[in-house]
Every structure is written in C-alpha cells, then in structure tokens.
Design a protein around this motif. Structure first.
Motif, PDB file in Angstrom:
ATOM      1  N   VAL A 111       0.813  -1.220   0.000  1.00  0.00           N
ATOM      2  CA  VAL A 111       0.000   0.000   0.000  1.00  0.00           C
ATOM      3  C   VAL A 111       0.842   1.264   0.000  1.00  0.00           C
ATOM      4  N   ASP A 112       2.092   1.162   0.440  1.00  0.00           N
ATOM      5  CA  ASP A 112       2.973   2.332   0.414  1.00  0.00           C
ATOM      6  C   ASP A 112       3.469   2.619  -0.996  1.00  0.00           C
ATOM      7  N   GLU A 113       3.667   1.569  -1.775  1.00  0.00           N
ATOM      8  CA  GLU A 113       4.177   1.728  -3.128  1.00  0.00           C
ATOM      9  C   GLU A 113       3.053   1.858  -4.162  1.00  0.00           C
ATOM     10  N   ASP A 114       1.897   1.270  -3.870  1.00  0.00           N
ATOM     11  CA  ASP A 114       0.761   1.285  -4.807  1.00  0.00           C
ATOM     12  C   ASP A 114      -0.434   1.967  -4.153  1.00  0.00           C
ATOM     13  N   LYS A 115      -0.229   3.223  -3.762  1.00  0.00           N
ATOM     14  CA  LYS A 115      -1.291   3.969  -3.085  1.00  0.00           C
ATOM     15  C   LYS A 115      -2.534   4.097  -3.961  1.00  0.00           C
ATOM     16  N   ALA A 151      -4.532   0.850  -3.867  1.00  0.00           N
ATOM     17  CA  ALA A 151      -5.140   0.711  -2.539  1.00  0.00           C
ATOM     18  C   ALA A 151      -6.333   1.657  -2.395  1.00  0.00           C
ATOM     19  N   ALA A 152      -6.190   2.855  -2.950  1.00  0.00           N
ATOM     20  CA  ALA A 152      -7.288   3.823  -2.865  1.00  0.00           C
ATOM     21  C   ALA A 152      -8.501   3.351  -3.657  1.00  0.00           C
TER      22      ALA A 152
END
Length: 303
Positions: free
Chosen positions: A68-72, A75-76
C-alpha cells in the motif's frame, strides 16, 4: 478500473494490476493481499497466505501482494483503510473479503466455499498466468533482502512451471544474494541455449558477477579504513564500493560511485559509472530505487 485522466505513475500501477490480478482472475481466483513493510500483522499473515495459495494452486488459486505504500493508487481504488486487507478476485471483481481469515483452516474453509460457487479452471490450464503473482512476490521478497525466502518462492514456481525462465533467473539471483554463487552458476548453466538469451538471465549473470567475490567483514573493514585514511584516493573509494556491492549493499556503494562520477567521471575510463550501471542491471531497471538513482546520475552527467 478506469484509466482516463491518469498520470504516468497511476497508469503504470493499473497496468501492473491488470497483469498480476485481473488477467489471472479471468480463469482463476486471485487472493489479493494489501500489506506494508511496517505492518506486523501483515508479516504474520504472509506465510499463511503463501502456504494456502500453494496448496490450492491446482484449483486455480493464486496470490498477489499489493504494497500500500508503493501502490497507493490501487489501494485507494479498493478503499483500503487498514491492513492487512485481503480480497478474493474473480474475473476482475472482488467476490469475497478474506480479511478476517487469519488462520490456515479459516482461509481454506472460505476458499472451499467460494470455489464451490465459481467456474474456476484448474491451475494447470493457465500456468503462465498462475505463476505471475508468485514471480512478483519472489522479486519483492528478494528486493527486501530476504534471499532465503526468495529461494523458496522461486523454487516453488519452478516446481509449478519448470520452463519459467524468469523463475530460473530469479532463483539464480536469490542464490547469489545468499552467498551460494556456485549454485547460482549451476542454475544458469542448466538452461538451454534459447533460454540463456533471455534478458532475465542476463540480469542474473550481472547480479552473480557483482557478488562473486563477496568480502568477509575483516576485508570490508580494511577497505573502509583505507578509504577513511585518504578520502581523496579514488581507487580506495572504488574498491570499497565494489566490495560493498559484493556484500549485498546498494545505498552506500551508490553514494561512493555517484561522488566519484561527480568528482571525475572519466577516472579509470569511466569505471565508476560502469560499475554503477552494472548495479542497476543486476537490481533491475524497473526497480524504484534504480529509477531514483538513475535520475541522480543523469543530474550529475547532464545537469
């Protein structure tokens, strides 16, 4: 997932999601695990998900992991508000929330119920798609520095799909990172002539070459002492950077090499730049760290 109006990074994220999740979900069931490096419960859940996905691979189940940090952006899109969050995806759409299944038995019970209701094809019907999320996972784990676990993941892929060149190359890189250089050489030596030409294999060769002469702690300390004694000694700095790369580091040696290039890009026929480019090749040109470091290199060369 709509793509109109997306910037370049968002488009890349969507394209990767399509390859890793949407396409395999057309014929199989994809377990999507939203996680982060700092998340303790995520790390506890990961081995459970990996084991269950492997046990159910012949039933068309695969695992895809979304950091989720790299693919915000991804995830959103799924409105992920806490992690771990785990969904089951079929034909591009979520069909179940598996987040509450934290044990192997709970997860298997939920999967059995889902699989009984969906027209899932057997895992062998689409081997290339089935191993794609595992390949991504192996790369992620290896990039994270867990070479031993990466060896296990790539070995598992080879068991599922023996002709997957990317898995063979990944295994060779993981073995090299674990200090098993001879074993890494054996993996590549066993490839046929056509597979040996694959770019993934070239990357593996570059990675093996960089770590072939891995120094022990004493040798590394001696090289560091030599550099600290005369920080203007380009050869001492280069030798230290090369040894740090062979020891599996990338941040410290890249700083040394960038500083050398900035000070004298032509030193020793451009040896510092050449070694840095070798490091990029070994890590992978699509890696975010490589992309960021390449921008720094370009700023030095052309700024």
């Amino acid at each position: 997932m709509a793509t109109q109006g997306l910037n370049l990074e968002e488009q890349k994220a969507v394209d990767a999601f399509r390859r890793q999740v949407v396409e395999p979900s057309m014929t199989g069931l994809v377990i999507v695990d939203f996680w982060a490096e700092w998340c303790g419960p995520c790390k506890a859940l990961t081995p459970v998900l990996e084991k269950v996905a492997a046990d159910y691979a012949d039933k068309g189940v695969v695992l895809a992991k979304i950091n989720v940090d790299e693919d915000k952006f991804i995830a959103a899109q799924f409105q992920v508000r806490s992690i771990p969050t785990v969904y089951a995806i079929f034909q591009g759409q979520p069909v179940a929330d598996l987040t509450q299944a934290r044990s192997e038995s709970q997860l298997k019970a939920m999967l059995d119920e889902i699989l009984a209701k969906l027209p899932i094809e057997a895992g062998d019907s689409a081997p290339t798609q089935d191993v794609a999320p595992l390949l991504a996972m192996g790369e992620e784990v290896l990039t994270g520095g867990d070479a031993a676990r990466a060896i296990g993941i790539f070995s598992q892929i080879i068991e599922l799909a023996p002709d997957t060149v990317a898995a063979q190359a990944g295994l060779a890189r993981a073995l090299a990172a674990d200090g098993q250089v001879d074993a890494a050489d054996e993996v590549l030596a066993a490839l046929d002539e056509e597979a040996a030409k694959d770019p993934a294999v070239e990357r593996a060769r570059a990675a093996i070459a960089l770590v072939r002469d891995r120094p022990d702690e004493g040798a590394l300390a001696a090289l560091n002492a030599a550099f600290e004694a005369n920080r203007d000694d380009m050869q001492a700095r280069f030798d230290l950077a090369a040894a740090q790369i062979a020891a599996g580091e990338r941040d410290a040696p890249s700083e040394h090499l960038l500083a050398m290039i900035e000070a004298d890009r032509d030193w020793n026929d451009g040896a510092a730049k050449a070694r840095l480019l070798d490091l990029f090749q070994a890590i992978g040109l699509e890696d975010p760290w490589v992309a960021a470091t390449r921008r720094r290199l370009s700023a030095i060369l052309f700024g």
